[in-house]
Design a protein around this motif. Structure first.
Motif, PDB file in Angstrom:
ATOM      1  N   PRO A 262      37.277   3.520  63.510  1.00  0.00           N
ATOM      2  CA  PRO A 262      37.084   5.380  64.084  1.00  0.00           C
ATOM      3  C   PRO A 262      36.329   6.227  64.081  1.00  0.00           C
ATOM      4  O   PRO A 262      36.123   6.965  65.165  1.00  0.00           O
ATOM      5  CB  PRO A 262      39.006   5.924  64.260  1.00  0.00           C
ATOM      6  N   THR A 263      36.132   5.819  62.721  1.00  0.00           N
ATOM      7  CA  THR A 263      35.506   7.546  61.978  1.00  0.00           C
ATOM      8  C   THR A 263      34.209   6.927  62.260  1.00  0.00           C
ATOM      9  O   THR A 263      32.720   7.984  62.195  1.00  0.00           O
ATOM     10  CB  THR A 263      35.591   7.492  60.403  1.00  0.00           C
ATOM     11  N   ASP A 264      33.460   5.622  63.026  1.00  0.00           N
ATOM     12  CA  ASP A 264      31.462   5.357  62.772  1.00  0.00           C
ATOM     13  C   ASP A 264      31.552   6.341  63.986  1.00  0.00           C
ATOM     14  O   ASP A 264      30.808   6.196  64.691  1.00  0.00           O
ATOM     15  CB  ASP A 264      31.876   3.422  63.172  1.00  0.00           C
ATOM     16  N   ILE A 265      33.065   6.513  64.886  1.00  0.00           N
ATOM     17  CA  ILE A 265      32.805   7.559  65.860  1.00  0.00           C
ATOM     18  C   ILE A 265      32.746   8.290  66.408  1.00  0.00           C
ATOM     19  O   ILE A 265      32.194   8.969  66.522  1.00  0.00           O
ATOM     20  CB  ILE A 265      33.613   6.392  67.487  1.00  0.00           C
ATOM     21  N   THR A 266      33.993   8.943  65.353  1.00  0.00           N
ATOM     22  CA  THR A 266      34.303  10.659  65.748  1.00  0.00           C
ATOM     23  C   THR A 266      33.594  11.028  64.466  1.00  0.00           C
ATOM     24  O   THR A 266      33.546  12.263  64.445  1.00  0.00           O
ATOM     25  CB  THR A 266      35.544  10.322  65.269  1.00  0.00           C
ATOM     26  N   GLY A 267      33.434  10.186  63.476  1.00  0.00           N
ATOM     27  CA  GLY A 267      32.667  11.444  62.399  1.00  0.00           C
ATOM     28  C   GLY A 267      33.428  11.104  61.345  1.00  0.00           C
ATOM     29  O   GLY A 267      34.734  10.934  61.623  1.00  0.00           O
ATOM     30  N   THR A 268      33.402  11.736  59.899  1.00  0.00           N
ATOM     31  CA  THR A 268      34.080  12.117  58.615  1.00  0.00           C
ATOM     32  C   THR A 268      33.833  12.657  58.187  1.00  0.00           C
ATOM     33  O   THR A 268      32.495  13.977  58.087  1.00  0.00           O
ATOM     34  CB  THR A 268      33.976  11.116  58.076  1.00  0.00           C
ATOM     35  N   GLU A 269      35.219  13.154  57.261  1.00  0.00           N
ATOM     36  CA  GLU A 269      34.633  14.050  56.243  1.00  0.00           C
ATOM     37  C   GLU A 269      33.821  14.092  55.186  1.00  0.00           C
ATOM     38  O   GLU A 269      34.117  13.267  54.284  1.00  0.00           O
ATOM     39  CB  GLU A 269      35.253  15.103  55.814  1.00  0.00           C
ATOM     40  N   ILE A 270      32.956  14.546  54.763  1.00  0.00           N
ATOM     41  CA  ILE A 270      31.994  13.985  53.430  1.00  0.00           C
ATOM     42  C   ILE A 270      31.645  14.792  52.476  1.00  0.00           C
ATOM     43  O   ILE A 270      31.434  16.401  52.423  1.00  0.00           O
ATOM     44  CB  ILE A 270      30.522  13.640  53.970  1.00  0.00           C
ATOM     45  N   TYR A 271      32.078  15.323  51.072  1.00  0.00           N
ATOM     46  CA  TYR A 271      32.421  15.761  49.821  1.00  0.00           C
ATOM     47  C   TYR A 271      31.113  16.076  49.605  1.00  0.00           C
ATOM     48  O   TYR A 271      29.806  15.170  49.443  1.00  0.00           O
ATOM     49  CB  TYR A 271      32.859  15.602  48.802  1.00  0.00           C
ATOM     50  N   GLN A 272      30.699  17.619  49.322  1.00  0.00           N
ATOM     51  CA  GLN A 272      29.027  17.914  48.894  1.00  0.00           C
ATOM     52  C   GLN A 272      29.166  18.501  47.838  1.00  0.00           C
ATOM     53  O   GLN A 272      29.646  19.331  47.582  1.00  0.00           O
ATOM     54  CB  GLN A 272      28.086  18.946  50.099  1.00  0.00           C
ATOM     55  N   PRO A 273      29.508  17.900  46.580  1.00  0.00           N
ATOM     56  CA  PRO A 273      29.497  18.811  45.547  1.00  0.00           C
ATOM     57  C   PRO A 273      27.910  19.530  45.006  1.00  0.00           C
ATOM     58  O   PRO A 273      28.036  20.764  44.107  1.00  0.00           O
ATOM     59  CB  PRO A 273      29.174  17.424  44.290  1.00  0.00           C
ATOM     60  N   ASN A 274      26.733  19.041  45.351  1.00  0.00           N
ATOM     61  CA  ASN A 274      25.626  20.057  44.967  1.00  0.00           C
ATOM     62  C   ASN A 274      25.504  21.385  45.677  1.00  0.00           C
ATOM     63  O   ASN A 274      24.633  21.951  45.442  1.00  0.00           O
ATOM     64  CB  ASN A 274      24.024  18.966  45.272  1.00  0.00           C
ATOM     65  N   GLU A 275      26.027  21.238  47.184  1.00  0.00           N
ATOM     66  CA  GLU A 275      25.686  22.569  48.474  1.00  0.00           C
ATOM     67  C   GLU A 275      27.086  23.514  47.766  1.00  0.00           C
ATOM     68  O   GLU A 275      27.076  24.214  46.805  1.00  0.00           O
ATOM     69  CB  GLU A 275      25.674  22.022  48.876  1.00  0.00           C
ATOM     70  N   THR A 276      28.031  23.074  48.722  1.00  0.00           N
ATOM     71  CA  THR A 276      29.486  24.271  49.003  1.00  0.00           C
ATOM     72  C   THR A 276      30.326  23.572  47.749  1.00  0.00           C
ATOM     73  O   THR A 276      31.902  24.528  48.031  1.00  0.00           O
ATOM     74  CB  THR A 276      29.902  24.168  50.443  1.00  0.00           C
ATOM     75  N   GLU A 277      30.501  22.359  47.505  1.00  0.00           N
ATOM     76  CA  GLU A 277      31.929  22.412  46.566  1.00  0.00           C
ATOM     77  C   GLU A 277      32.526  21.918  47.720  1.00  0.00           C
ATOM     78  O   GLU A 277      34.135  21.819  47.052  1.00  0.00           O
ATOM     79  CB  GLU A 277      31.998  22.501  45.603  1.00  0.00           C
ATOM     80  N   LYS A 278      32.841  21.466  49.201  1.00  0.00           N
ATOM     81  CA  LYS A 278      33.474  21.338  50.160  1.00  0.00           C
ATOM     82  C   LYS A 278      33.318  20.412  50.889  1.00  0.00           C
ATOM     83  O   LYS A 278      32.134  19.335  50.782  1.00  0.00           O
ATOM     84  CB  LYS A 278      33.834  23.106  51.140  1.00  0.00           C
ATOM     85  N   PHE A 279      34.337  19.845  51.787  1.00  0.00           N
ATOM     86  CA  PHE A 279      34.375  18.450  52.427  1.00  0.00           C
ATOM     87  C   PHE A 279      33.501  19.350  53.475  1.00  0.00           C
ATOM     88  O   PHE A 279      33.921  20.246  54.482  1.00  0.00           O
ATOM     89  CB  PHE A 279      35.586  17.967  52.810  1.00  0.00           C
ATOM     90  N   ILE A 280      32.117  18.559  53.520  1.00  0.00           N
ATOM     91  CA  ILE A 280      31.957  19.136  55.396  1.00  0.00           C
ATOM     92  C   ILE A 280      32.089  17.871  56.462  1.00  0.00           C
ATOM     93  O   ILE A 280      31.835  16.545  55.885  1.00  0.00           O
ATOM     94  CB  ILE A 280      30.548  19.654  54.776  1.00  0.00           C
ATOM     95  N   PHE A 281      32.064  18.460  57.691  1.00  0.00           N
ATOM     96  CA  PHE A 281      32.452  17.440  59.127  1.00  0.00           C
ATOM     97  C   PHE A 281      31.355  16.784  58.784  1.00  0.00           C
ATOM     98  O   PHE A 281      30.491  17.529  59.470  1.00  0.00           O
ATOM     99  CB  PHE A 281      33.307  17.630  59.985  1.00  0.00           C
TER     100      PHE A 281
END
Length: 322
Positions: free
Chosen positions: A74-93
């Motif tokens: 399902p995430t291949d269709i809708t998208g997913t949250e990805i952790y960005q350690p080097n930028e905002t240190e948050k999960f980005i959708f």
């Protein structure tokens, strides 16, 4: 050019690129103007993918193609949250391919139900919810899902709830000999190095929105509204008409079928240049609107009677109110 001229021009240009599938082109544009989604059934090589690609090329919009396979998630269709350690240190959708204007869901029945259901919220609510956050779809949004009618091994039948969310179920067949000759010659022209690519003229999304506004003003008389309700009721309570019809049907169309029949009839009338709906407009779209909403009895299927045959019998039985 005005809105109706723009849509007519779009249809003409698509017919020049897709030979022998005029009904498919009409239905594709009709569903787009009706702000719905389409389930397209046909054998391989009948220009299903080419049709929506051509529509996207003549329209100022984006196209995403999703090839449905058994290992799709399902995430291949809708998208997913990805952790960005080097930028905002948050999960980005990170948005998936569903976030586009036109979506080609190729061979949708190849993926299991949990993947198919990933389309449900987007198709009906025009939004996707991931990790508690809701993301809106584009204002111009349409799903065209395809399936092969002969290859059923390793496939997953679409749930009834998802089938009902398609405003139309369109079935296409082989082109005739004259059209096939035209396809052959067009293919030669496209593959010729000497052939200069034609300039692609596009119409804006605003033309689609303006057309929808005009379609909303197409008149439907109270008598024809009652006629549409009677047609839908005949699929649910066929015993009101005769026992033969009762033996043909197990389950009828939902209220979505009534809404879809009204909406598609108005679009059909508008595309023909009319500002009112006639019984002919209703009859012109009823099979594509109800084909996937009527469940036939086992006996009916065993005798080789198709759902289109049953819809013809319903039209014969339900009188048009004058």
């Amino acid at each position: 050019m005005n809105t109706h001229e723009a849509i007519t021009s779009l249809r003409q240009r698509m017919n020049e690129s897709i030979i022998g599938q005029a009904n498919l082109i009409d239905r594709l544009i009709l569903v787009l103007l009706a702000d719905g989604n389409m389930l397209l059934e046909g054998l391989p090589g009948l220009a299903k993918t080419r049709a929506i690609k051509t529509l996207a090329s003549h329209l100022d919009c984006n196209l995403s193609r999703i090839q449905f396979t058994p290992d799709l998630l399902p995430t291949d269709i809708t998208g997913t949250e990805i952790y960005q350690p080097n930028e905002t240190e948050k999960f980005i959708f990170q948005k998936g391919p569903i976030f586009s204007n036109l979506i080609l869901a190729d061979e949708i029945n190849r993926a299991p139900a949990k993947v198919q259901s990933a389309l449900l919220e987007a198709m009906e609510e025009r939004q996707v919810t991931v990790a508690g956050e809701t993301y809106k779809m584009a204002d111009l949004f349409m799903v065209m899902a395809t399936q092969n009618p002969i290859e059923q091994e390793g496939t997953y039948p679409l749930p009834e709830a998802q089938m009902d969310r398609f405003i139309m179920h369109v079935v296409i067949d082989y082109p005739d000999d004259a059209s096939e000759l035209g396809i052959l010659r067009l293919n030669k022209q496209e593959n010729s190095k000497q052939e200069k690519p034609k300039e692609t003229l596009t119409i804006s999304q605003q033309h689609i929105f303006d057309a929808r506004a005009e379609i909303s003003k197409v008149k439907v008389t109270e008598e024809l509204e009652k006629y549409m309700v009677s047609l839908i009721a005949a699929t649910r309570f066929p015993e009101r008409y005769n026992q033969e019809l009762r033996d043909l049907i197990d389950f009828g169309a939902s209220p979505r079928g009534t809404i879809a029949l009204d909406r598609c009839s108005r679009v059909n009338a508008w595309m023909a240049g009319n500002d009112f709906v006639s019984p002919d407009n209703i009859h012109n779209v009823i099979k594509d609107v109800l084909r996937h909403r009527i469940a036939l009895s086992y006996k009916t299927r065993a005798e080789g009677i198709t759902v289109d045959n049953v819809i013809d019998k319903i039209i014969e039985q339900v009188a048009v109110v004058a």
